[in-house]
Design a protein around this motif. Structure first.
Motif, PDB file in Angstrom:
ATOM      1  N   TYR A 133      30.888  35.624 -28.310  1.00 58.00           N
ATOM      2  CA  TYR A 133      31.226  35.809 -29.719  1.00 58.00           C
ATOM      3  C   TYR A 133      30.241  35.030 -30.575  1.00 58.00           C
ATOM      4  CZ  TYR A 133      35.696  37.215 -27.668  1.00 58.00           C
ATOM      5  OH  TYR A 133      36.669  37.837 -26.921  1.00 58.00           O
TER       6      TYR A 133
ATOM      7  N   GLU B 125      40.867  28.013 -33.778  1.00 58.33           N
ATOM      8  CA  GLU B 125      40.682  28.469 -35.152  1.00 58.33           C
ATOM      9  C   GLU B 125      41.262  27.466 -36.142  1.00 58.33           C
ATOM     10  OE1 GLU B 125      38.655  31.000 -37.222  1.00 58.33           O
ATOM     11  OE2 GLU B 125      39.265  31.850 -35.303  1.00 58.33           O
TER      12      GLU B 125
ATOM     13  N   ALA C  93      48.091  34.325 -30.362  1.00 62.97           N
ATOM     14  CA  ALA C  93      46.931  33.473 -30.610  1.00 62.97           C
ATOM     15  C   ALA C  93      47.356  32.074 -31.026  1.00 62.97           C
ATOM     16  CB  ALA C  93      46.043  34.081 -31.688  1.00 62.97           C
TER      17      ALA C  93
ATOM     18  N   ASP D 170      31.325  39.022 -37.840  1.00 63.04           N
ATOM     19  CA  ASP D 170      30.706  39.121 -36.517  1.00 63.04           C
ATOM     20  C   ASP D 170      29.262  39.606 -36.679  1.00 63.04           C
ATOM     21  OD1 ASP D 170      30.028  39.552 -33.863  1.00 63.04           O
ATOM     22  OD2 ASP D 170      31.269  41.354 -33.651  1.00 63.04           O
TER      23      ASP D 170
ATOM     24  N   PHE E  89      37.070  31.774 -26.188  1.00 61.57           N
ATOM     25  CA  PHE E  89      37.801  31.624 -27.440  1.00 61.57           C
ATOM     26  C   PHE E  89      37.432  30.280 -28.036  1.00 61.57           C
ATOM     27  CE2 PHE E  89      40.406  29.843 -24.102  1.00 61.57           C
ATOM     28  CZ  PHE E  89      40.780  28.616 -24.618  1.00 61.57           C
TER      29      PHE E  89
ATOM     30  N   SER F 131      41.219  31.726 -31.585  1.00 56.73           N
ATOM     31  CA  SER F 131      40.486  32.816 -32.223  1.00 56.73           C
ATOM     32  C   SER F 131      40.948  34.190 -31.755  1.00 56.73           C
ATOM     33  CB  SER F 131      38.990  32.659 -31.969  1.00 56.73           C
ATOM     34  OG  SER F 131      38.729  32.610 -30.572  1.00 56.73           O
ATOM     35  N   ARG F 132      41.651  34.236 -30.633  1.00 56.14           N
ATOM     36  CA  ARG F 132      42.184  35.505 -30.144  1.00 56.14           C
ATOM     37  C   ARG F 132      43.336  35.211 -29.193  1.00 56.14           C
ATOM     38  NH1 ARG F 132      40.590  36.900 -24.929  1.00 56.14           N
ATOM     39  NH2 ARG F 132      39.014  35.536 -23.988  1.00 56.14           N
TER      40      ARG F 132
END
Length: 829
Positions: A98, A208, A264, A132, A205, A231-232
């Motif tokens: 990512y 966040e 998440a 992204d 990940f 983040s996910r």
């Protein structure tokens, strides 16, 4: 797919291998180039982010803070601009699963392209934008940020609205509203990359967000929950770790994670035994715990987040009582009297504000015994460093959402953007122990009801505008505040303005009858609200600031240059009117500036002391305003260059936890002792009336008690019973460690003797020690020097034959020449 989460709390060491987290962050901060409209040659290069166009091109144009240059800078806002940079990314980063590009703040309307591909369109300066960029990123990259002038966009939005909204088109753009001009600030509508830009690259990940939610404090236990947002959603088995003060503090787990669905966000419940509480600095220690959340997968550290968190409760008590409706704050269950000021952005070009600026200004607030600052709704949500320093220094923050003195549109995109804004800002700031209140707006409700904005509008239009208000401030904001944090919400400040006779008895108040309505300063003593969240009076700034404004370096306050830095249309007239009431009016500019600051401090002190005497009826006094965003005539107590005005020195005296407050009403001298400490104080109390040569004319003394968190009337005397000339005496009062010196008539009516002041100075390691002495009473001694520095005390009264020692702190190697002014020196003798 079901999964389990293993929660592991380690007290002394890790039980698994700790490796460097996989998260990589790369700041894209320099060098950038700035282009004017079409690409030719850059108008500025080697730009470092954050940046505004105004600050980037100052060297090639004029500084907008000098003279009337502001007027010559308006073309900047009417123009489109492009920021451009090249940057490299290493191959290992490119291989990450990512890769996101983050823009913490773009002011405001921008089209952003990476390697020729448009990746983002922005329209809110208060939002953190993220996108992204893995499909477009290369080893060598070009990033363009094309920023459009807000003016035509606002015109287009206004034309599309079915009715005209009050105050103009600024309401259509989500950016700092003060940039459009205010009665203390310039019209400098900046554009730019106002906060950091960076890449984040990671596998698997990342964390966040972490919110340390305080559930309750009970029986020497603080029960907390760490809400950890990844983040996910994750289906693999993870290990969570929590450290508090490097795990040396006694903590334990009270719950474990049992999740049957993929989410998440996970919650980790833990307790701290015998917690040390966070307090405002004036009544305790603002203690902060070091906390760290770590997430591991297969024994390897994936990501971690550190933060500092104080443990405290805060409650806004707004309840009906026999006198109206209360408005006060409880911290850790204790009613706390709030003393402070309203804070505005420190610079019209906010990218020029450094961490040192924050440190100095907030230290000045603490030095003046302030325990609360209100972040005003026409500015900006402040940078993280502001709140971090408030946490550490023990300053509570009344946080306005950024809406001020306007009615706002209600179209779908506006509401969507505002929802993102308020949820992002609450999430960003909610871990700060300094946050005491979330307030929807500044004066919007009051303006709609009492400023004539409804006049001439059909009822359907009025209903529609008010419904747009309700959707944001009565529905969305309280919903998200209650869902995302535990601090209280207040719809609008003030609850009631001076247009409503109930403003003295309910909620918070902005009282501008002094100044705007030209009421005498005694109005503050006769009309005390439950909580004064805004009131003020203007003065001229320091000599240094005036000389900076005037291109010729003079102290001429009548110049064209200087006139452009007085933004209130009646400002100079009102200063003159009030000065003539209470002070001698000097005929030269240097003395006039000095007296204007005495006037400001004199009037505001009446308010400070009246409010504090009235506790617990009144439980807060926040004046307008702490600071300036540019050099100007304004309501500030500290001018743009950081110089304390007389008001800031007076606030320091009036905001001491222990205050002796004397005032005359209907010929009677009343003396109060106000004690904001959490302990009773029993001590000897003495009050004397002395003539200006030191002769005692009246004296009384006894032992008294000032109860904790209280205001107590200690003494009163009918002055007509004394055979004295009130214009030729002063009052000396002493209780505990506090001393107070007061006069009994207006300063202009004093029969002050000719000054006989001696001044001696001695060099110290950080500046100079200064000793003053006079054979007669000296009123309002003001020390100044052309050398930059700070006096520990100033604008003070001096008793006959009593030495006073103070300090001048300076970094200069130049030996300063100390000068002084006194009110005695301005009187006819």
């Amino acid at each position: 797919m079901r999964y389990s989460v293993l929660l592991l709390l380690l007290v002394f060491c890790y039980s698994c291998q700790v490796e460097k987290p996989n998260l990589q962050r790369q700041y894209i901060d320099a060098p950038w180039e700035l282009y004017l409209e079409q690409f030719t040659n850059p108008i500025a290069d080697s730009i470092t982010i954050p940046s505004t166009v105004h600050s980037a091109i100052i060297a090639k144009t004029r500084h907008p803070f000098i003279g009337n240059n502001e007027n010559r800078m308006q073309w900047i806002t009417e123009t489109d601009w492009t920021y451009k940079t090249q940057f490299k990314v290493d191959r290992n980063t490119l291989k990450k699963e990512y890769i996101n590009l983050n823009f913490e703040g773009i002011d405001t309307y921008a089209s952003i392209s990476l390697n020729g591909v448009t990746i983002l369109e922005t329209d809110n300066a208060f939002l953190h934008w993220k996108t992204d960029v893995k499909p477009y990123l290369k080893e060598e990259n070009e990033l363009l940020i094309a920023i459009k002038s807000p003016l035509p966009i606002e015109e287009e939005k206004a034309a599309a609205n079915p009715y005209t909204l009050p105050v103009g088109n600024r309401v259509y753009t989500r950016k700092a509203q003060f940039q459009y001009g205010w009665d203390w600030g310039p019209k400098l509508n900046t554009m730019g990359i106002i906060k950091p830009v960076y890449l984040e690259a990671y596998d698997h990940f990342k964390i966040e967000d972490v919110y340390i939610k305080q559930n309750y404090i009970q029986d020497s236990i603080a029960n907390l929950t760490a809400q950890i947002k990844l983040s996910r959603p994750i289906t693999e088995q993870l290990t969570y770790q929590i450290k508090v003060n490097d795990s040396l503090y006694p903590i334990k787990i009270t719950d474990s994670l049992l999740a049957s669905d993929v989410h998440a966000t996970q919650e980790v419940h833990f307790e701290i035994s015998n917690p040390q509480l966070w307090w405002p600095h004036n009544i305790g220690e603002p203690y902060l715990y070091e906390m760290e959340v770590l997430v591991l997968k297969d024994g390897k550290l994936i990501d971690s987040k550190k933060l500092q968190r104080g443990i405290r409760t805060i409650e806004l008590v707004n309840e009906p009582d026999d006198l109206g409706t209360s408005f006060y704050f409880k911290v850790n269950g204790v009613p706390v009297y709030m003393k402070g000021a309203n804070y505005i952005p420190q610079n019209s070009m906010q990218d020029l504000v450094t961490d040192q600026h924050y440190e100095e200004l907030l230290s000045d607030a603490v030095d003046a015994n302030m325990n609360m600052l209100r972040v005003w709704g026409g500015g900006s949500y402040e940078n993280d460093v502001f709140y971090e320093k408030c946490d550490k220094k023990g300053i509570l923050v009344w946080q306005d959402f950024m809406f001020a003195c306007a009615m706002y549109p209600g179209d779908d995109r506006f509401r969507e953007s505002v929802t993102q804004e308020i949820t992002q800002q609450i999430t960003r700031l909610r871990n700060h122990s300094s946050i005491a209140l979330w307030c929807g707006n500044n004066e919007t409700s009051e303006a709609w009801k009492h400023w004539g904005w409804q006049n001439g509008r059909p009822q359907t239009e009025r209903d529609s505008i008010w419904e747009d208000y309700r959707a944001v401030f009565q529905i969305a904001m309280p919903k998200y505040v209650s869902e995302l944090t535990k601090e209280p919400y207040w719809e609008s400040t003030p609850k009631l303005g001076r247009g409503n006779p109930r403003y003295e008895f309910e909620g918070d108040a902005h009282d501008w009858r002094v100044w705007h309505d030209a009421y005498p300063f005694e109005h503050f003593e006769d009309h005390v609200p439950r909580f004064m969240s805004e009131f003020g009076f203007q003065s001229h700034p320091s000599y240094e600031t005036i000389q900076y404004i005037n291109k010729d370096g003079s102290l001429n306050i009548h110049s064209v240059d200087y006139a452009s830095h007085q933004k209130h249309e009646r400002g100079n007239e009102l200063i003159q009117e009030y000065m003539a009431r209470d002070f001698p009016v000097p005929t030269n500019d240097e003395d006039y500036v000095y007296v204007s600051q005495l006037l400001q401090a004199y009037g505001m002190s009446k308010g400070f002391q009246a409010h504090r005497r009235a506790r617990p009826y009144n439980m807060g006094t926040l004046f307008w305003q702490l600071n300036d965003c540019w050099p100007a005539v304004s309501w500030s107590s500290i001018d743009y260059f950081g110089n304390w005005k007389a008001l800031h020195y007076q606030a320091k005296r009036d905001f001491e936890n222990l205050l002796i407050s004397n005032y005359v009403k209907d010929g009677v001298l009343h003396s109060y002792v106000v004690n904001d400490d959490l302990n009773d104080l029993t001590s000897g109390y003495s009050i004397k009336i002395m003539d200006f040569y030191g002769k005692e004319l009246y004296q009384e003394s006894f032992v008294g008690t000032a109860g904790m968190n209280s205001s107590t009337k200690f003494h009163h005397i009918d002055l007509s019973s004394l055979d004295i000339d009130l214009s030729s005496v002063y009052v000396y009062t002493e209780f505990g460690s506090r001393r107070a010196i007061d006069v009994l008539v207006r300063p202009k009516d004093l029969k002050l003797p000719k000054e006989e002041l001696s001044l001696k100075s001695i060099k110290t390691s950080v500046g100079y020690q200064i000793t003053l002495k006079s054979a007669v009473f000296v009123k309002d001694a003001f020390l100044y020097s052309p050398v930059k520095g700070h006096f520990s005390d100033n604008f003070f009264d001096l008793e006959p034959d009593v030495e006073k020692t103070l300090f001048f702190e300076t970094d200069s190697d130049v030996a300063p020449l100390f000068k002084y002014k006194t009110l005695n020196g301005l009187m006819d003798h």
